[in-house]
Every structure is written in C-alpha cells, then in structure tokens.
Design a protein around this motif. Structure first.
Motif, short mmCIF file in Angstrom:
data_model
loop_
_atom_site.label_atom_id
_atom_site.label_comp_id
_atom_site.label_asym_id
_atom_site.label_seq_id
_atom_site.Cartn_x
_atom_site.Cartn_y
_atom_site.Cartn_z
N LEU A 108 13.50 -42.71 21.19
CA LEU A 108 13.12 -41.49 20.47
C LEU A 108 13.09 -40.33 21.48
O LEU A 108 14.08 -40.11 22.16
N ASP A 109 11.99 -39.62 21.62
CA ASP A 109 11.92 -38.49 22.55
C ASP A 109 10.86 -38.71 23.62
O ASP A 109 10.30 -37.77 24.16
N PHE A 110 10.60 -39.97 23.95
CA PHE A 110 9.56 -40.30 24.92
C PHE A 110 9.83 -39.69 26.29
O PHE A 110 8.92 -39.23 26.97
N ASP A 111 11.10 -39.67 26.71
CA ASP A 111 11.41 -39.11 28.03
C ASP A 111 11.13 -37.61 28.07
O ASP A 111 10.64 -37.08 29.06
N TYR A 112 11.38 -36.93 26.95
CA TYR A 112 11.05 -35.51 26.87
C TYR A 112 9.53 -35.31 26.91
O TYR A 112 9.03 -34.36 27.53
N LEU A 113 8.80 -36.18 26.24
CA LEU A 113 7.34 -36.10 26.25
C LEU A 113 6.81 -36.17 27.68
O LEU A 113 6.00 -35.33 28.09
N LEU A 114 7.27 -37.15 28.44
CA LEU A 114 6.79 -37.30 29.81
C LEU A 114 7.16 -36.09 30.65
O LEU A 114 6.33 -35.57 31.41
N GLU A 115 8.37 -35.61 30.49
CA GLU A 115 8.82 -34.43 31.23
C GLU A 115 7.91 -33.22 30.94
O GLU A 115 7.55 -32.46 31.84
N ASN A 116 7.50 -33.08 29.70
CA ASN A 116 6.64 -31.96 29.31
C ASN A 116 5.20 -32.15 29.77
O ASN A 116 4.55 -31.19 30.18
N PRO A 127 -5.45 -29.75 32.52
CA PRO A 127 -6.37 -30.05 33.62
C PRO A 127 -7.01 -31.43 33.44
O PRO A 127 -7.42 -31.79 32.34
N ASN A 128 -7.03 -32.20 34.50
CA ASN A 128 -7.64 -33.54 34.49
C ASN A 128 -7.06 -34.44 33.40
O ASN A 128 -7.75 -35.27 32.84
N GLY A 129 -5.78 -34.24 33.07
CA GLY A 129 -5.12 -35.08 32.07
C GLY A 129 -5.50 -34.79 30.64
O GLY A 129 -5.14 -35.53 29.73
N LYS A 130 -6.21 -33.70 30.39
CA LYS A 130 -6.67 -33.35 29.04
C LYS A 130 -5.89 -32.15 28.52
O LYS A 130 -6.05 -31.04 29.01
N ALA A 131 -5.05 -32.37 27.52
CA ALA A 131 -4.18 -31.31 27.01
C ALA A 131 -4.90 -30.32 26.10
O ALA A 131 -4.43 -29.22 25.92
N GLY A 132 -5.98 -30.69 25.52
CA GLY A 132 -6.65 -29.83 24.56
C GLY A 132 -6.22 -30.18 23.14
O GLY A 132 -5.10 -30.64 22.90
N LEU A 133 -7.10 -29.94 22.19
CA LEU A 133 -6.89 -30.37 20.81
C LEU A 133 -5.66 -29.74 20.17
O LEU A 133 -4.86 -30.44 19.55
N ILE A 134 -5.46 -28.44 20.32
CA ILE A 134 -4.32 -27.80 19.67
C ILE A 134 -3.01 -28.36 20.22
O ILE A 134 -2.10 -28.72 19.46
N GLN A 135 -2.90 -28.45 21.56
CA GLN A 135 -1.67 -28.99 22.15
C GLN A 135 -1.43 -30.42 21.68
O GLN A 135 -0.32 -30.80 21.32
N GLU A 136 -2.47 -31.23 21.65
CA GLU A 136 -2.33 -32.63 21.20
C GLU A 136 -1.84 -32.71 19.75
O GLU A 136 -0.97 -33.51 19.43
N LEU A 137 -2.38 -31.87 18.88
CA LEU A 137 -2.00 -31.93 17.47
C LEU A 137 -0.60 -31.37 17.23
O LEU A 137 0.13 -31.86 16.37
N VAL A 138 -0.19 -30.36 17.99
CA VAL A 138 1.19 -29.86 17.89
C VAL A 138 2.15 -30.95 18.36
O VAL A 138 3.18 -31.22 17.72
N THR A 139 1.82 -31.61 19.45
CA THR A 139 2.66 -32.70 19.96
C THR A 139 2.77 -33.80 18.93
O THR A 139 3.87 -34.28 18.62
N LEU A 140 1.66 -34.21 18.35
CA LEU A 140 1.66 -35.27 17.35
C LEU A 140 2.50 -34.87 16.13
O LEU A 140 3.27 -35.68 15.61
N LYS A 141 2.38 -33.66 15.69
CA LYS A 141 3.10 -33.19 14.51
C LYS A 141 4.61 -33.15 14.72
O LYS A 141 5.39 -33.57 13.86
N TYR A 142 5.06 -32.65 15.86
CA TYR A 142 6.48 -32.34 16.02
C TYR A 142 7.24 -33.31 16.90
O TYR A 142 8.46 -33.20 17.04
N LEU A 143 6.59 -34.28 17.49
CA LEU A 143 7.27 -35.25 18.33
C LEU A 143 7.68 -36.47 17.49
O LEU A 143 6.94 -36.88 16.60
N ASP A 144 8.84 -37.03 17.77
CA ASP A 144 9.27 -38.25 17.07
C ASP A 144 8.51 -39.48 17.59
O ASP A 144 8.30 -40.42 16.85
N SER A 145 8.12 -39.46 18.86
CA SER A 145 7.39 -40.56 19.48
C SER A 145 5.91 -40.45 19.12
O SER A 145 5.09 -40.03 19.92
N LYS A 146 5.58 -40.83 17.90
CA LYS A 146 4.21 -40.67 17.41
C LYS A 146 3.26 -41.66 18.07
O LYS A 146 3.48 -42.86 18.07
#
Length: 185
Positions: A108-116, A127-146
């Motif tokens: 799927l798009d896992f390699d793009y996910l890691l790159e981002n 920071p400290n591996g925490k993307a924040g709620l909005i970033q996490e939910l945008v990623t979940l919504k629009y990434l194929d690698s759910k």
C-alpha cells in the motif's frame, strides 16, 4: 518518493530505516526495510493494521513483541508475523540496538508513511514521537495503510477521522506531504 537503498534516520531516537524494497519495486506486493532500533522501550502504542501483515526477522539484538497479550523476545535468526487485525506492538527493550528486517504485505503506501513520519520529526512537528490528534486523524483518513489504536473502538476512530480529517486538510495537514515524498495525499 521512497527508493531502494534510501536511509532514513530519526533524529530524536537515532533509529535507522533502510528501504530494501519499496512498493514500486514489488508492484505493491510488499515493502521491506532493514531497521536498527536504538531507542529503548514501548514507544509505539498497541495498534493493529486493517489490511497489512508485518513480518520481522531479527538480524542481531533482541526484539520484544506483544501479540494477543503475549510477550515474546526474539533473538538472532528468529522470525514472527504480526497479522492484520490483531493488536500488537514491537520494540527494543534492551540496552543494545536491535537490527531486523521488516516486511509489510501488501505494501500500500507504508513506505510513504515512514518517509513522512521521519520528515515531520526532522521538522519538529512530531516531538517525542507524538504527531498530535489532528495529524493522526488526517493520516488515518487519507492513508491506504490504515492503522488503528487497539484500545479505542475502531468505530469511534472512524467517526473522528471522517469529521476531523477533512477539517485538518483545510488547515493544511496531509497524510503524505509533497515536501517529503513528491506526492500529496
């Protein structure tokens, strides 16, 4: 764009990821990486992948996995598959780095996910591996690698991603940023 031989280094943890095969190289069948986890401890929460299996082979060191509530420590030459839709996590719980080969199928798009993730970390947006709620939910919504957090009902996560995800996009958040991957999602 992820490429074979590309090396990504997390500046916060020192963890190193080298693409051995990308989705493009395998016609989407898999992504294979050599990972060196220098960080110690449970940095990634218990989660599950809706569509992908993760396979690990330990090259050196010790890899700790948690699958179905069972902890297992793997050493050199040992392998494990963490199947889709099963809550799990994997981490280095030792003072020495663990080197492993990780294969994700299908790619799927896992390699793009890691790159981002690494790009956002370098830019100080995770920071400290925490993307924040909005970033996490945008990623979940629009990434194929759910991927879903195992301890929050998936239905609730889907409702939130469908409400907050589009708002986050209006605010400039992306699942894949052109800055890091030459495409945008």
């Amino acid at each position: 764009m992820p490429t074979k031989g590309q090396i990504l280094t997390n500046p916060d943890s020192g963890d190193i990821y080298e693409f051995l095969e990308t989705a493009k190289d395998t016609n989407g069948q898999r992504v294979t990486m050599k990972m060196t986890l220098k960080s110690k401890g449970e940095l990634v929460p218990n989660h599950l992948h809706a569509l992908q299996d993760e396979h690990f082979e330990v090259v050196s060191g010790k890899l700790t996995t948690l699958l179905d509530g069972k902890k297992q420590v793997l050493t050199q030459g040992e392998k494990i598959t963490l199947p889709k839709n099963k809550p799990h996590k994997h981490y280095n719980n030792d003072d020495e780095p663990v080197v492993l080969i990780q294969t994700i199928t299908p790619a799927l798009d896992f390699d793009y996910l890691l790159e981002n993730i690494i790009g956002l970390t370098i830019d100080g947006k995770i920071p400290n591996g925490k993307a924040g709620l909005i970033q996490e939910l945008v990623t979940l919504k629009y990434l194929d690698s759910k991927s879903y957090l195992a301890n929050i009902p998936q239905g609730l996560q889907k409702i939130l991603m469908n409400i907050v995800g589009p708002i986050g996009r209006l605010l400039g958040y992306r699942a894949i940023y052109k800055k890091y991957s030459d495409i945008e999602k």
